[in-house]
Design a protein around this motif. Structure first.
Motif, mmCIF file in Angstrom:
data_model
loop_
_atom_site.group_PDB
_atom_site.id
_atom_site.type_symbol
_atom_site.label_atom_id
_atom_site.label_comp_id
_atom_site.label_asym_id
_atom_site.label_seq_id
_atom_site.Cartn_x
_atom_site.Cartn_y
_atom_site.Cartn_z
ATOM 1 N N SER A 8 -75.788 26.834 -8.487
ATOM 2 C CA SER A 8 -75.035 27.982 -9.003
ATOM 3 C C SER A 8 -75.546 28.427 -10.366
ATOM 4 O O SER A 8 -75.241 29.532 -10.813
ATOM 5 N N ASN A 9 -76.316 27.564 -11.035
ATOM 6 C CA ASN A 9 -76.817 27.865 -12.374
ATOM 7 C C ASN A 9 -78.197 27.218 -12.533
ATOM 8 O O ASN A 9 -78.337 26.174 -13.182
ATOM 9 N N LEU A 39 -71.999 21.892 -17.629
ATOM 10 C CA LEU A 39 -70.595 21.742 -17.255
ATOM 11 C C LEU A 39 -70.177 22.848 -16.283
ATOM 12 O O LEU A 39 -70.368 24.034 -16.557
ATOM 13 N N GLY A 40 -69.614 22.447 -15.134
ATOM 14 C CA GLY A 40 -69.147 23.403 -14.140
ATOM 15 C C GLY A 40 -70.205 23.875 -13.165
ATOM 16 O O GLY A 40 -69.872 24.485 -12.144
ATOM 17 N N SER A 41 -71.470 23.614 -13.453
ATOM 18 C CA SER A 41 -72.534 24.011 -12.525
ATOM 19 C C SER A 41 -72.492 23.111 -11.295
ATOM 20 O O SER A 41 -72.110 21.941 -11.367
ATOM 21 N N GLN A 42 -72.919 23.643 -10.164
ATOM 22 C CA GLN A 42 -72.878 22.862 -8.935
ATOM 23 C C GLN A 42 -74.007 23.267 -8.006
ATOM 24 O O GLN A 42 -74.570 24.355 -8.123
ATOM 25 N N ARG A 95 -62.064 16.343 -3.102
ATOM 26 C CA ARG A 95 -62.970 16.095 -4.224
ATOM 27 C C ARG A 95 -62.926 14.619 -4.606
ATOM 28 O O ARG A 95 -61.857 14.009 -4.624
ATOM 29 N N ARG A 127 -70.870 18.770 -8.216
ATOM 30 C CA ARG A 127 -70.543 19.568 -9.393
ATOM 31 C C ARG A 127 -70.593 18.724 -10.655
ATOM 32 O O ARG A 127 -70.151 17.564 -10.661
ATOM 33 N N CYS A 128 -71.105 19.303 -11.737
ATOM 34 C CA CYS A 128 -71.160 18.636 -13.039
ATOM 35 C C CYS A 128 -69.795 18.718 -13.713
ATOM 36 O O CYS A 128 -69.228 19.803 -13.860
ATOM 37 N N LEU A 129 -69.275 17.574 -14.157
ATOM 38 C CA LEU A 129 -67.955 17.509 -14.780
ATOM 39 C C LEU A 129 -68.016 17.493 -16.299
ATOM 40 O O LEU A 129 -66.980 17.625 -16.957
ATOM 41 N N THR A 130 -69.209 17.298 -16.866
ATOM 42 C CA THR A 130 -69.366 17.239 -18.322
ATOM 43 C C THR A 130 -70.654 17.964 -18.710
ATOM 44 O O THR A 130 -71.398 18.448 -17.852
ATOM 45 N N ASN A 131 -70.912 17.996 -20.005
ATOM 46 C CA ASN A 131 -72.174 18.535 -20.515
ATOM 47 C C ASN A 131 -73.209 17.442 -20.767
ATOM 48 O O ASN A 131 -74.233 17.692 -21.405
#
Length: 418
Positions: A8-9, A39-42, A95, A127-131
């Motif tokens: 997604s990113n 963060l938030g990318s998947q 999830r 999905r990434c949960l952190t940076n």
């Protein structure tokens, strides 16, 4: 997992296929590289049509990551696995958090989905949960419903893969054309063919055909070999001379009470000899998996350790020619070894080749059997979802001291999360 997933990113979360790091037998895995702003990318995989996973109770995959993740403040969870089902209610989610106990080490993750909707899965995500930046490989995504003996036997048949044995250097082309309904094939002189062969016919108008040879005539002077087929199973397709080909197959037959007494030749006959519990390999630690968020609470599924078992099989090689016997025997030994193991539902089971059982009356011309012992496991308990305890408080004081006067707290933050 073999096809590349979609990010997604792409600027912050790069995904690609990797042929250098993998655990499956296909020689490829998916590689994720997350930056410090991911963060938030998947990454997402969307099947062509919804997938019905109702027949399965677990999702399994392997992960190898550069960063630990055990839910502690030092090593928080940074990756989430999820899927969606077309029948999901508005607030329904599937999830799970992905633990990593040791960095740069392949680890298997097991997720129990027996209580989740899964009859029409439309997509999978990581999905990434952190940076936190990390690099990881994901491989061998499987859906599983365990059946210990059936799974082991199917894995054993797949491992020995006797259909891949090539007893003749090349597939033999037909010398004469054949038509649907015929029960005879004429080839150039090839003395390797014999009665009771099970042959593969390719290149015909009806695709591949399997037939049993009930008679053979070899004519070296006339440069021909004629194969007589079972009249109950005649040819289905049109076979052109010099285009259609014939080869000898080596079927693997599992012996049962109703097995045919005259198996094809050549073939490998498998017999289940023994099943016994292996107390030395049975663990007693509670299993934990399927970590997920329930509101503000992190929960996991627990169950008793799986029971370990040893399963023994005997493999008998049948073939009309000594050269074929030895070729099949060598093939089996190359595929049954403690160095290779036996993949069962994504995990490698140990394999040992044992001395054969003593035979009171062994027939001449039949090689000694191949006797193998395989280590496997049987789940005996259902998963129970429980809060995941990350801290245990131990307090000591005199029996008449007031509570909370002095406390010693031990933080267990590096517990295994596998």
């Amino acid at each position: 997992m073999d096809s590349e997933w979609i990010s997604s990113n792409p600027a912050q979360l790069v995904t690609s296929t990797d042929t250098q790091q993998f655990v499956g037998d296909d020689g490829i895995s998916n590689r994720l590289v997350a930056s410090s702003d991911a963060l938030g990318s998947q990454i997402t995989f969307t099947p062509d049509a919804p997938i019905d996973l109702e027949a399965f109770e677990e999702i399994r995959f392997w992960i190898r990551s550069s960063r630990q993740a055990n839910g502690s403040s030092q090593h928080p969870f940074y990756l989430e696995f999820a899927y969606q089902d077309s029948g999901d209610a508005p607030e329904e989610e599937h999830r799970w958090l992905v633990p990593v106990n040791r960095s740069n080490t392949w680890e298997e993750r097991r997720i129990g989905v027996e209580n989740d909707r899964r009859s029409a899965v439309t997509g999978f995500q990581l999905r990434c949960l952190t940076n936190l930046p990390f690099t990881c490989n994901i491989d061998d995504l499987l859906t599983v419903r365990e059946d210990m003996l059936l799974d082991l036997e199917q894995a054993l048949l797949q491992q020995i893969d006797t259909q891949g044995i090539q007893l003749i250097r090349d597939d033999i082309p037909l010398s004469q054309a054949a038509s649907p309904g015929d029960v005879q094939l004429v080839l150039p002189f090839t003395p390797d063919f014999a009665v009771d062969n099970r042959i593969l016919v390719q290149g015909g108008s009806e695709g591949d055909e399997i037939h049993t040879v009930i008679g053979v005539t070899h004519d070296s002077a006339g440069d021909s070999t004629t194969l007589e087929l079972d009249p109950e199973s005649p040819l289905r397709g049109v076979l052109a001379a010099d285009i259609a080909t014939v080869s000898i197959t080596v079927p693997s037959i599992v012996e049962t009470s109703s097995v045919v007494t005259s198996p094809p030749s050549p073939s490998v006959v498998l017999t289940l000899l023994d099943v016994q519990e292996d107390l030395e390999r049975t663990g007693y630690a509670l299993q934990r998996d399927s970590f997920r968020q329930r509101g503000d609470l992190t929960v996991c599924s627990t169950r008793a350790a799986a029971r370990a078992y040893l399963v023994e099989y005997q493999l008998v090689v049948l073939a009309p020619q000594r050269q074929q016997q030895l070729a099949i025997y060598r093939w089996l030994l190359q595929r049954l070894s403690i160095d290779i193991g036996l993949p069962i539902n994504g995990s490698n089971a140990p394999v040992w080749v044992l001395p054969p059982l003593e035979a009171d009356d062994r027939q001449l011309g039949i090689l000694t059997t191949v006797r193998v012992r395989i280590g496997t496991r049987l789940e005996t308990a259902q998963r129970q979802e429980q809060p995941w305890a990350q801290q245990v408080g131990i307090y000591t004081a005199q029996t008449n001291a007031p509570l909370e006067q002095e406390g010693i707290v031990l933080n267990f933050q590096n517990l295994s999360t596998g």
